[in-house]
Structure formats: C-alpha cells, structure tokens
Design a protein around this motif. Structure first.
Motif, PDB file in Angstrom:
ATOM      1  N   TYR A 267      -7.833 -14.604   1.735  1.00  0.00           N
ATOM      2  CA  TYR A 267      -6.711 -15.231   1.047  1.00  0.00           C
ATOM      3  C   TYR A 267      -5.573 -14.255   0.771  1.00  0.00           C
ATOM      4  CZ  TYR A 267      -7.970 -13.033  -3.411  1.00  0.00           C
ATOM      5  OH  TYR A 267      -8.217 -12.109  -4.408  1.00  0.00           O
ATOM      6  N   LEU A 268      -5.849 -12.949   0.741  1.00  0.00           N
ATOM      7  CA  LEU A 268      -4.789 -11.975   0.456  1.00  0.00           C
ATOM      8  C   LEU A 268      -4.003 -11.608   1.714  1.00  0.00           C
ATOM      9  CD1 LEU A 268      -6.370  -9.393  -2.026  1.00  0.00           C
ATOM     10  CD2 LEU A 268      -4.504 -10.973  -2.474  1.00  0.00           C
ATOM     11  N   THR A 269      -4.707 -11.258   2.757  1.00  0.00           N
ATOM     12  CA  THR A 269      -4.054 -10.697   3.941  1.00  0.00           C
ATOM     13  C   THR A 269      -3.746 -11.741   5.013  1.00  0.00           C
ATOM     14  OG1 THR A 269      -6.183 -10.237   4.994  1.00  0.00           O
ATOM     15  CG2 THR A 269      -5.271  -8.524   3.569  1.00  0.00           C
ATOM     16  N   ASP A 314      -4.718  -5.420  -5.176  1.00  0.00           N
ATOM     17  CA  ASP A 314      -4.453  -6.530  -4.251  1.00  0.00           C
ATOM     18  C   ASP A 314      -3.108  -6.348  -3.550  1.00  0.00           C
ATOM     19  OD1 ASP A 314      -6.828  -7.641  -4.951  1.00  0.00           O
ATOM     20  OD2 ASP A 314      -5.986  -9.213  -6.224  1.00  0.00           O
ATOM     21  N   ASN A 315      -2.106  -5.896  -4.298  1.00  0.00           N
ATOM     22  CA  ASN A 315      -0.774  -5.694  -3.700  1.00  0.00           C
ATOM     23  C   ASN A 315      -0.815  -4.625  -2.609  1.00  0.00           C
ATOM     24  OD1 ASN A 315       0.374  -7.593  -5.380  1.00  0.00           O
ATOM     25  ND2 ASN A 315       0.986  -6.120  -6.930  1.00  0.00           N
ATOM     26  N   VAL A 316      -1.618  -3.587  -2.830  1.00  0.00           N
ATOM     27  CA  VAL A 316      -1.745  -2.530  -1.818  1.00  0.00           C
ATOM     28  C   VAL A 316      -2.425  -3.095  -0.565  1.00  0.00           C
ATOM     29  CG1 VAL A 316      -2.826  -0.317  -1.272  1.00  0.00           C
ATOM     30  CG2 VAL A 316      -1.726  -0.650  -3.495  1.00  0.00           C
ATOM     31  N   ILE A 317      -3.450  -3.922  -0.749  1.00  0.00           N
ATOM     32  CA  ILE A 317      -4.137  -4.526   0.400  1.00  0.00           C
ATOM     33  C   ILE A 317      -3.180  -5.395   1.201  1.00  0.00           C
ATOM     34  CG2 ILE A 317      -5.892  -6.224   1.033  1.00  0.00           C
ATOM     35  CD1 ILE A 317      -7.652  -5.095  -1.161  1.00  0.00           C
ATOM     36  N   VAL A 318      -2.360  -6.183   0.499  1.00  0.00           N
ATOM     37  CA  VAL A 318      -1.385  -7.036   1.184  1.00  0.00           C
ATOM     38  C   VAL A 318      -0.403  -6.192   1.984  1.00  0.00           C
ATOM     39  CG1 VAL A 318       0.538  -8.622   0.813  1.00  0.00           C
ATOM     40  CG2 VAL A 318      -1.580  -8.930  -0.469  1.00  0.00           C
ATOM     41  N   GLU A 319       0.085  -5.097   1.389  1.00  0.00           N
ATOM     42  CA  GLU A 319       1.028  -4.216   2.078  1.00  0.00           C
ATOM     43  C   GLU A 319       0.360  -3.550   3.279  1.00  0.00           C
ATOM     44  OE1 GLU A 319       4.252  -1.990   3.271  1.00  0.00           O
ATOM     45  OE2 GLU A 319       4.169  -3.732   1.939  1.00  0.00           O
ATOM     46  N   ALA A 320      -0.901  -3.154   3.118  1.00  0.00           N
ATOM     47  CA  ALA A 320      -1.624  -2.529   4.232  1.00  0.00           C
ATOM     48  C   ALA A 320      -1.743  -3.497   5.407  1.00  0.00           C
ATOM     49  CB  ALA A 320      -3.007  -2.079   3.764  1.00  0.00           C
ATOM     50  N   ALA A 321      -2.015  -4.770   5.114  1.00  0.00           N
ATOM     51  CA  ALA A 321      -2.121  -5.775   6.184  1.00  0.00           C
ATOM     52  C   ALA A 321      -0.788  -5.937   6.909  1.00  0.00           C
ATOM     53  CB  ALA A 321      -2.577  -7.112   5.595  1.00  0.00           C
ATOM     54  N   LYS A 322       0.321  -5.921   6.170  1.00  0.00           N
ATOM     55  CA  LYS A 322       1.641  -6.027   6.801  1.00  0.00           C
ATOM     56  C   LYS A 322       1.883  -4.859   7.745  1.00  0.00           C
ATOM     57  CE  LYS A 322       3.934  -8.519   3.008  1.00  0.00           C
ATOM     58  NZ  LYS A 322       4.971  -8.420   1.941  1.00  0.00           N
ATOM     59  N   ARG A 323       1.473  -3.669   7.327  1.00  0.00           N
ATOM     60  CA  ARG A 323       1.683  -2.489   8.176  1.00  0.00           C
ATOM     61  C   ARG A 323       0.868  -2.584   9.463  1.00  0.00           C
ATOM     62  NH1 ARG A 323       1.740   2.624   3.879  1.00  0.00           N
ATOM     63  NH2 ARG A 323       3.304   1.749   2.456  1.00  0.00           N
ATOM     64  N   VAL A 361      -3.768   4.572  11.388  1.00  0.00           N
ATOM     65  CA  VAL A 361      -4.092   5.435  10.246  1.00  0.00           C
ATOM     66  C   VAL A 361      -2.822   6.034   9.655  1.00  0.00           C
ATOM     67  CG1 VAL A 361      -5.260   7.548   9.525  1.00  0.00           C
ATOM     68  CG2 VAL A 361      -6.433   5.937  11.043  1.00  0.00           C
ATOM     69  N   GLN A 362      -1.939   6.513  10.522  1.00  0.00           N
ATOM     70  CA  GLN A 362      -0.680   7.102  10.046  1.00  0.00           C
ATOM     71  C   GLN A 362       0.139   6.080   9.259  1.00  0.00           C
ATOM     72  OE1 GLN A 362       1.897   8.439  13.192  1.00  0.00           O
ATOM     73  NE2 GLN A 362       3.100   9.761  11.846  1.00  0.00           N
ATOM     74  N   SER A 363       0.180   4.846   9.739  1.00  0.00           N
ATOM     75  CA  SER A 363       0.933   3.809   9.044  1.00  0.00           C
ATOM     76  C   SER A 363       0.310   3.481   7.690  1.00  0.00           C
ATOM     77  CB  SER A 363       0.989   2.544   9.910  1.00  0.00           C
ATOM     78  OG  SER A 363       1.606   1.476   9.222  1.00  0.00           O
ATOM     79  N   LEU A 364      -1.008   3.370   7.655  1.00  0.00           N
ATOM     80  CA  LEU A 364      -1.691   2.995   6.422  1.00  0.00           C
ATOM     81  C   LEU A 364      -1.678   4.114   5.381  1.00  0.00           C
ATOM     82  CD1 LEU A 364      -4.784   1.086   7.870  1.00  0.00           C
ATOM     83  CD2 LEU A 364      -2.801   0.108   6.728  1.00  0.00           C
ATOM     84  N   GLU A 365      -1.533   5.353   5.810  1.00  0.00           N
ATOM     85  CA  GLU A 365      -1.554   6.470   4.860  1.00  0.00           C
ATOM     86  C   GLU A 365      -0.176   6.802   4.299  1.00  0.00           C
ATOM     87  OE1 GLU A 365      -3.604   9.772   6.681  1.00  0.00           O
ATOM     88  OE2 GLU A 365      -5.494   9.134   5.733  1.00  0.00           O
ATOM     89  N   ARG A 366       0.874   6.090   4.757  1.00  0.00           N
ATOM     90  CA  ARG A 366       2.176   6.308   4.132  1.00  0.00           C
ATOM     91  C   ARG A 366       2.105   5.880   2.670  1.00  0.00           C
ATOM     92  NH1 ARG A 366       4.362   3.447   8.493  1.00  0.00           N
ATOM     93  NH2 ARG A 366       5.116   1.893   7.004  1.00  0.00           N
ATOM     94  N   PRO A 367       2.904   6.471   1.782  1.00  0.00           N
ATOM     95  CA  PRO A 367       2.799   6.180   0.340  1.00  0.00           C
ATOM     96  C   PRO A 367       3.030   4.704   0.020  1.00  0.00           C
ATOM     97  CG  PRO A 367       4.149   8.127   0.723  1.00  0.00           C
ATOM     98  CD  PRO A 367       3.929   7.506   2.068  1.00  0.00           C
ATOM     99  N   TYR A 368       2.329   4.248  -1.016  1.00  0.00           N
ATOM    100  CA  TYR A 368       2.506   2.907  -1.569  1.00  0.00           C
ATOM    101  C   TYR A 368       3.075   3.051  -2.978  1.00  0.00           C
ATOM    102  CZ  TYR A 368      -0.743   1.474   2.141  1.00  0.00           C
ATOM    103  OH  TYR A 368      -1.359   1.257   3.349  1.00  0.00           O
ATOM    104  N   ARG A 369       3.994   2.175  -3.317  1.00  0.00           N
ATOM    105  CA  ARG A 369       4.562   2.188  -4.662  1.00  0.00           C
ATOM    106  C   ARG A 369       3.728   1.271  -5.554  1.00  0.00           C
ATOM    107  NH1 ARG A 369       7.296   6.312  -5.904  1.00  0.00           N
ATOM    108  NH2 ARG A 369       8.247   5.115  -7.616  1.00  0.00           N
ATOM    109  N   VAL A 370       3.128   1.849  -6.579  1.00  0.00           N
ATOM    110  CA  VAL A 370       2.288   1.097  -7.505  1.00  0.00           C
ATOM    111  C   VAL A 370       2.722   1.418  -8.928  1.00  0.00           C
ATOM    112  CG1 VAL A 370      -0.051   0.687  -8.343  1.00  0.00           C
ATOM    113  CG2 VAL A 370       0.334   1.128  -5.914  1.00  0.00           C
TER     114      VAL A 370
END
Length: 678
Positions: A267-269, A314-323, A361-370
């Motif tokens: 439901y998130l991604t 959850d917000n980080v997971i959603v952003e990771a899926a977009k990347r 991996v490179q895309s997912l390891e970029r910083p997330y704003r939390v």
C-alpha cells in the motif's frame, strides 16, 4: 359507486395495508389510524385519534413538527410532501422506530388532509447491523445501497421511476418519464438496448436479463447492477413492460478493486507484494532470456522509526520506491518485503546486472530529508541470475537474499550469489531453527566445570557450559551455535534457559542437604543491557529460594568496552541484589587496564590464549601485569584453559587466585558434578 361505498372501500384498503397509514388535519391532529399503525406504534386507534401527531415522534422531532406544518401552509413549499425519506417514530414504550416515511396531501371541501405512510425499517436495520458486525470494512457500502426501480415500455421509454432512481441519475422524476433508458446508459456497445429489445419479441426466450451498466449521473457515473423481468402493462395487458431492479454498486466495485489492488500490492510503494511478485514472475520471465533478480537490503529503518516515528519511516520507503522507478527505465518487476525491495530486470550479461545494482544502491543511499534532518540508508544489493544460478523462482529469491547478506558481511556494495556462502548461511539458519526447538523441548544440557583454588586445590565455584546433541547432526559445538543465538532473538532465551537450570541445581543441592554451590552463567551483551534482567533474577531467587551470592554472571570484555547507560544501571542493580559479575575472556578486547577501577565487577578471567603463551617471557609478563592490576583493584583473578601442571604452578607463583581447565576437570552434567540424586 355511492359515497358510502367509497368510504367502506377506503376503510377496507386502510385496514388491509401492511404499512401504517395515518391522516392528520391542518392543525396536526390525527383523524385516522389504521390497524398497521396500531401494531407499529403500540397505541389503539381510540387513544390517538384527536391527539397531536407529535405523540408518535421522538422529542427532538416533535418540537419542530408544528413549525414545519405551519410553514408549509403559509408558503406551500413542500419539504416532505411527495418525497420519501427515512425518519424515526416513537413507540408507546418510548423506544424509537426506524421508518421510511412518505406524505401525500388531499383537499376536500376546502379542507386539507395529510396522509402519512410509515414503513417499518426495523428488520432492514437489523440486517444492516448484522452485516456491519460481520463485515465492518464494507459498512459504508452496505449502508449506502438503495435499490433503483423503473419500468420501460416496448420503446424502452421510462414509464415509472422511484425516488432512488431519480437521485442516483440526478434527473427530476418528471423529466425522466418518457426518456429512453438507453439515453442515460453509458453503453457504447449498446448491449442494454439489444438485450431489453429481445425480451419484447414475440418468440423471444429471454425472461430475465441481468446486466451491469454505467448510468450517466450528475457525478461521473454510477455502475448499476440491473435485473429486468417482463410484467403486464399498467394499462393494457397486451402491452407488456419490463420492470428493472437496480443496485448502485459503484462503491462496492471501487472497494473490490481497491481490495484486489491491496491483495497484490504494497500500500505504500505500489510495488507487488511477495505473493503477487512470485506469481507475476512466472508469467513474465521467458525461458530463453536472461534475467537478474536484485535484492536491495535497506538498513537503518529501525533507527528512523525509533527516532522519528513510523510515519517518517513510511515516507522514506515511499521516496525509496520513487527512486527505484526513476533509476529503472527498462521493463521490470518490483516488490517490497519489509524494508527491502526486490527487482527483476532482463539483462544481457552479468556486468549489466552488476552495473544496475550499483546504480540502484547509489540512488537509494542519497540523503533523505526527515523532519529537517538529512539521513542516509545503508543499502546493499544481492544478485541472483536466471537461469545461470537457478530456474526455480523461489530458489532464485533465496539466492538473492543470501547474496545481499554476503555483501553486507563483507562490506561490499553488491554481491553475486555464492554457493559456498549460501550453504553456510543455510546451515546457520538450520542451526538457529533447531536451537529454538531444542530450547522449547529442553534438549540443551547444562554442564559444569569447576574453578579450583590454586593454593588449596578446593572447588570455589563452577561455570555453567551448554552442550547440544542434535538428533540428526549429532554434537554441535557451542562455538557454532552460541554466536548464532547471540545474533538473533534466541540469545536472551538461551541465557534465561541456563540461568533457570543453574537456579534449579542450586535449589536441589539445598533440598538434598548438599553444599550450596556458586554457579557462574555467561550472559549475552543484548541481554545484559536489558533492564528487565535484574527483575528476572529476583524472580528466580524468590521461586527457588537461593542466596544471591550463589549465582554469578559472566560478561565479555568487549561488552564492558561498549558499556552504555542501561548496562551501567543493570550492573548497579545487580550490585544491590548481591549478585557478582565477572569479566570473561579478559585481554582479548584490548581494553585499558586502568578502566577496571571504575567497574562494578568482582572477578577477572584471563583468556586461554594468554595461558597458552604463559611459558614465554612475553606471555608471562602480560599475565603477571594483569594479575597485579586486578589485585590492586581488589578483584579475584581466574585463569581459563589450564591444561598442564606447569601452567598451574606458574600461575600459583604469580599469586593467581583460581584456575579452570582440563588439567583440573572436564565439564560434566551438572547433577553429576554436584552429586545430586535424580
């Protein structure tokens, strides 16, 4: 027909009616009350005729009724007349009655009479409530269902439509009359018109038509499940009509579509879930092509959830899926399992799979704003290749997961599946599962090895050691299964298992009038930092009634070096309880000896690796230094792994307090060492 006959006919109809029929005059006084009304409201006709109709209403409605009636009489603008609606009546006993209420108006000799028809909805409400209890998820859908009723003639023109039909379509009742039903049906294939026309043909064999059609409405459209049957025409039996019963299933359909989506998707991604992912792979993968299954293991989610809350995670997971979607421009299958992601792509060769893994991996390891902070995930990728590694999709998933763990264990960004590593991992998982069953079945034995005084050669205490005889693998060394337990949730369970057995042994010695032993139990780092540990030990002391000085805990030097505030609190609480603590394997953690003066411990145990080197000048100097500093801090000192008389003699000369090892005694079952009867 005479007026009296009409009156009799009217009375007969009133009494035969199933629904309650009540008439009132312009002042709101009841002028007639049929038998159905008597049954519904609990009053006799004589009790209510001549009284205000408010009597049959709940207080909140009754207070407003006269005003509504007077407003209508003065403005002639109806609010209820001609419009069916759901209301509540009030029974004589004070209970409320759900009703479908409709009002008509009649004028005779200048006097107005209002005729109210009340249909009892109690059974309907009971059914709805039962549905709510058994299927809460669809409560709103069930409550909103209203049946649409219409009739059409042979030209498919509407000759009758009820209020629900008008409300759903969004067209006034009068405007619907004579309108072809097919004009308000969004039916590009003209199936509705074709099927209904066939029911009018003389030799047609269609007696009933069931069809779902989207009806044009004031909104975007309403999906209606229709059932049409032939009926005699209202005016002429030779002119049959079709009567349609329709249910607006728009919300049900939307809910079913959503349920179907959630059944197959996260439901998130929006990625597939594991069940749907496995099914999709079977249909998507072509046997003659190459594919790579990438397992992206995303660490630090537990820290984000703990520190910033689950919404932030959850917000980080959603952003990771977009990347992931932005990185993969080729066709793919994506799934989410926990905090990890699975991706299947078609590849030309191994190098292309590895390059894609690095990009992800490179895309997912970029910083997330939390919450105003910049956070990074710790991501690794495991790669399994189809069909090179396996043609079995379930096996391929296990291989990709194994490769991800391999990458993390070896500090790599990405790793291909390695059969040797996978086999070792499989063995560890089997040991972990077997250990869980062994603890549940109490198949782990507790052995004791004595600590001997080097001066008097007497037994001062014992160390509890675990032994496991697997029914299939045979003897499994503690060196194999204890590290596995410590990495999982079984570490604490194993500790408490041994502590409980040790407490039982001490209690049995007291009951059999044997000397009460002192037993030391090794405790894992995770367990020792648990504030619930002292409470558990108190429970053991109360249950088995043994003195606190008969139980010791051993912790590793590395645990001391990583000591946190909770660990310090545990040590202080143990000190208060009177339970002693030893530092095991001392010397292997390269800690500062000066740190010992700040610890709430009672004993140091010198690791076997230093005892083995005792007869060299360097080894002897190290051991002598450890003993001297321990003595300066009033700590007992025990040497582990003594295997020769020469080692025991040298240690005694260095003023070491106790020794432990095969030279003195091998570990044996606890009851045997303590001389306990069964």
């Amino acid at each position: 027909m005479k007026l009296s006959e009409l009156g009799d006919l009217y009375s007969t109809l009133l009494e035969a009616a199933v629904d309650a029929i009540i008439t009132i005059d312009e002042q709101g006084f009841i002028t007639s009350f049929n038998s159905a009304a008597e049954r519904l409201f609990g009053y006799s006709r004589d009790e209510v005729v001549g009284r205000k109709v408010n009597l049959l209403m709940p207080p909140d409605t009754a207070a407003r009724h006269d005003r509504y009636l007077q407003n209508y009489l003065s403005t002639r603008k109806p609010r209820v007349i001609g419009i069916g609606r759901e209301v509540e009546g009030q029974h004589r006993n004070g209970s409320r009655i759900p009703l479908h209420f409709s009002v008509g108006e009649a004028v005779h000799e200048g006097k107005r009479t209002f005729i109210g028809i009340c249909h009892d909805l109690s059974k309907y409400r009971e059914i709805v409530e039962q549905l709510e209890e058994t299927e809460q998820r669809y409560r709103d859908i069930v409550e909103s269902q209203k049946q649409l009723i219409c009739r059409v003639d042979s030209q498919l023109r509407i000759t009758f439509a009820n209020a629900s039909f008008s409300q759903v379509i969004g067209v006034q009742h009068d405007a619907l009359m004579g309108l072809p039903l097919t004009e308000i049906a969004d039916d590009d294939e003209h199936r509705l018109g074709h099927l209904l026309a066939g029911m009018f043909r003389a030799h047609g064999n269609l007696n009933e038509v069931n069809i779902k059609v989207t009806m044009k409405s004031r909104d975007s459209g309403a999906l209606v499940d229709w059932s049409f049957k032939r009926v005699d025409g209202a005016g002429d039996p030779q002119e049959p009509e079709l009567q349609g019963f329709g249910i607006d299933i728009s919300q049900q359909e939307a809910a079913l579509q959503q349920a179907l989506y959630l059944r197959n998707h996260d439901y998130l991604t929006g990625f597939l879930n594991m069940r749907a992912f496995s099914s999709a792979m079977k249909a998507w993968i072509e046997p003659r092509r190459r594919y790579a299954l990438l397992h992206l293991a995303c660490g630090r989610f537990e820290m984000i959830n703990r520190q910033y809350g689950y919404d932030a995670g959850d917000n980080v997971i959603v952003e990771a899926a977009k990347r992931i979607r932005l990185t993969l421009i080729r066709p793919n299958l994506c799934a989410r399992t926990g905090s990890d992601m699975l991706v299947v792509i078609g590849v030309r060769d191994n190098e292309e799979a590895h390059d894609t893994a690095l990009q992800l991996v490179q895309s997912l390891e970029r910083p997330y704003r939390v919450n105003g902070s910049s956070l990074r995930l710790d991501v690794v990728c495991g790669i399994a290749l189809y069909p090179a590694d396996s043609a079995s999709q379930e096996t391929l998933q296990n291989m990709a997961s194994s490769a991800a763990r391999d990458a993390r264990d070896h500090g790599a960004t990405a790793a291909y599946f390695d059969a040797d590593y996978h086999e070792d991992l499989k063995k560890q998982m089997e040991i972990e599962q077997g250990l869980k069953e062994a603890l549940d079945n109490q198949d782990i034995e507790v052995y004791l090895q004595p600590k001997i005084g080097l001066d008097d050669h007497t037994v001062h205490s014992y160390e509890a050691l675990v032994r496991w005889q697997h029914p299939e693998r045979g003897f499994i060394s503690p060196a194999d299964f204890i590290p596995i337990a410590e990495r999982s949730a079984l570490g604490q369970k194993l500790d408490r298992y041994v502590l409980n057995i040790a407490a039982q042994l001490i209690a049995r010695c007291r009951h059999q009038s044997r000397p009460v032993p002192v037993i030391a139990v090794n405790v894992t780092a995770r367990h020792f930092s648990d504030l619930a540990l002292p409470e558990y030990l108190e429970q053991l002391m109360r249950r088995y009634k043994f003195p606190p000085e008969s139980l010791q805990l051993e912790i590793t030097e590395g645990m001391v070096m990583q000591m946190r505030q909770t660990t310090t609190q545990v040590m202080e609480r143990l000190r208060t309880l009177g339970i002693q603590v030893s530092i095991d394997d001392f010397g292997t953690g390269y800690s500062s000896l000066s740190y010992l003066s700040h610890l709430l411990v009672d004993e140091l145990k010198i690791d076997k690796v230093f005892i083995d080197d005792l007869q060299s000048e360097r080894g002897a100097t190290l051991v002598r230094s450890v003993i001297a500093i321990a003595k300066a801090n009033n700590l007992r000192i025990t040497a582990e792994g003594i295997e020769t008389a020469a080692q025991a003699r040298i240690l005694r000369g260095m003023d070491c307090d106790m020794g432990q090892g095969y030279f003195f005694a091998r570990p044996k079952p606890g009851h045997e060492v303590l001389g306990l009867s069964s």
